[in-house]
Every structure is written in structure tokens, then in C-alpha cells.
Design a protein around this motif. Structure first.
Motif, PDB file in Angstrom:
ATOM      1  N   SER A   4       0.984  -1.232   0.126  1.00  0.00           N
ATOM      2  CA  SER A   4      -0.161   0.033   0.006  1.00  0.00           C
ATOM      3  C   SER A   4       0.739   1.288   0.082  1.00  0.00           C
ATOM      4  CB  SER A   4      -0.796   0.133   1.223  1.00  0.00           C
ATOM      5  OG  SER A   4      -0.025   0.121   2.542  1.00  0.00           O
ATOM      6  N   GLU A   5       0.274   2.567  -0.463  1.00  0.00           N
ATOM      7  CA  GLU A   5       0.990   3.494  -0.215  1.00  0.00           C
ATOM      8  C   GLU A   5       1.440   3.815   1.130  1.00  0.00           C
ATOM      9  OE1 GLU A   5       0.022   8.341  -0.628  1.00  0.00           O
ATOM     10  OE2 GLU A   5      -0.899   7.143  -1.885  1.00  0.00           O
ATOM     11  N   GLU A   6       0.789   3.662   2.188  1.00  0.00           N
ATOM     12  CA  GLU A   6       1.444   3.761   3.596  1.00  0.00           C
ATOM     13  C   GLU A   6       2.601   2.693   3.997  1.00  0.00           C
ATOM     14  OE1 GLU A   6       2.308   4.702   7.263  1.00  0.00           O
ATOM     15  OE2 GLU A   6       0.944   5.889   5.635  1.00  0.00           O
ATOM     16  N   GLU A   7       2.426   1.631   3.410  1.00  0.00           N
ATOM     17  CA  GLU A   7       3.620   0.611   3.509  1.00  0.00           C
ATOM     18  C   GLU A   7       4.903   1.058   2.936  1.00  0.00           C
ATOM     19  OE1 GLU A   7       2.133  -3.976   3.874  1.00  0.00           O
ATOM     20  OE2 GLU A   7       1.351  -2.837   2.085  1.00  0.00           O
TER      21      GLU A   7
END
Length: 161
Positions: free
Chosen positions: A49-52
Motif C-alpha cells: 500500500s502507499e502507507e507501507e
């Protein structure tokens, strides 16, 4: 996570095995004189994900900054370990020296490494001030460099259309 050798036009995010759903992200691309590049790479067993992605990259830069602060400062050809504990001890001793007009001097600190220790005795306020202000400047400069690297992170470069 590992540093890898490759080309400067490496994809920053790539599915390397659609069957196994393996993905790799890359950052800190450094071009070498011969036209090749080295970069950090981390593999995921799912599309990150973008957050990861952001968390992985920002955490890595934070660790690099912490390590540079810890072991990168050299004063008078001596490596100075700037652990949190040492920073506190230097500040406390320096504050006391300022408050007492240097009456707590001389004071000795251990620099260098455990294998090659260097003991340095500060006898004057000028000398202690030189050390302390250079250590603080080094920390601030290293933090600013880390912030700059993290600010260069562009999430849009990790988007897959």
C-alpha cells in the motif's frame, strides 16, 4: 531490505512475480561514475500500500540519520559517539561549566571506540565550547539532511496505473 546494484532507470515499484504476487520497491537510487546505480530494495509478498511504501522508506531514512548521528561525528581526529546518553552527559557537563564559569574543569570524556578508546581532557571553556558547539551543529546538520531526503519522497512515483 538490501542495497542492490542495477541501472539508474530502475522502476521504483515493480511486480517481479505475478504468480506469487511478489512486489519490490526501490529508493535511494545513487548513480555511480560508470553509469550504473545502487539502490535500496525491499520485497513484499503482496502489492504494498502507499502507507507501507512510505513507512518503509521514511523508517529507513530515520535509521540512516540515527546511525549517522551516533557514529559519524569526528572532532580533532577522534570519533565521538553521540548516543542519547552521551549527548545528555555532554550537555550536563557543558551547562555546569557555563554556570560555574569553568570551575568544574578539567573534565574528561572517552571518545573513540571500545577497541580504540581516546580519553580527552577539557581544560578550558574555549576548548569545551568548540567541542560542544561542533557536536550540536553536526547533529542539526545531520537531522536537516535526513529531513531533506524524506521530503524528496514522492508517493506519485510509486503509483501503478
Amino acid at each position: 531490505m538490501k542495497r542492490v546494484e542495477g541501472t539508474t532507470d530502475v522502476r521504483l515499484i515493480e511486480c517481479v512475480s505475478p504468480v506469487k504476487n511478489k512486489w519490490r520497491i526501490r529508493w535511494d537510487v545513487i548513480q555511480k561514475d560508470d553509469g550504473s546505480a545502487s539502490y535500496m530494495e525491499k520485497e513484499f509478498i503482496h502489492k504494498p500500500s502507499e502507507e507501507e511504501i512510505r513507512s518503509t522508506i521514511v523508517s529507513w531514512y530515520n535509521k540512516q540519520t540515527d546511525m549517522a548521528i551516533l557514529s559519524g561525528f569526528v572532532w580533532k581526529d577522534m570519533q565521538v559517539w553521540l548516543s542519547q546518553e552521551n549527548q545528555f552527559n555532554y550537555k550536563a557537563a557543558y551547562d555546569m561549566a557555563v554556570q560555574t564559569g569553568g570551575k568544574n574543569l578539567p573534565i574528561t570524556f572517552k571518545f573513540g571506540t571500545d577497541d580504540e578508546p581516546c580519553y580527552y581532557e577539557f581544560n578550558t571553556m574555549d576548548e569545551f565550547t568548540d567541542f560542544y558547539t561542533k557536536a550540536l551543529s553536526y547533529i542539526q546538520q545531520t537531522l536537516a539532511e535526513g529531513w531533506s531526503k524524506k521530503a524528496m519522497f514522492e508517493p506519485m512515483k510509486y503509483k501503478i496505473e
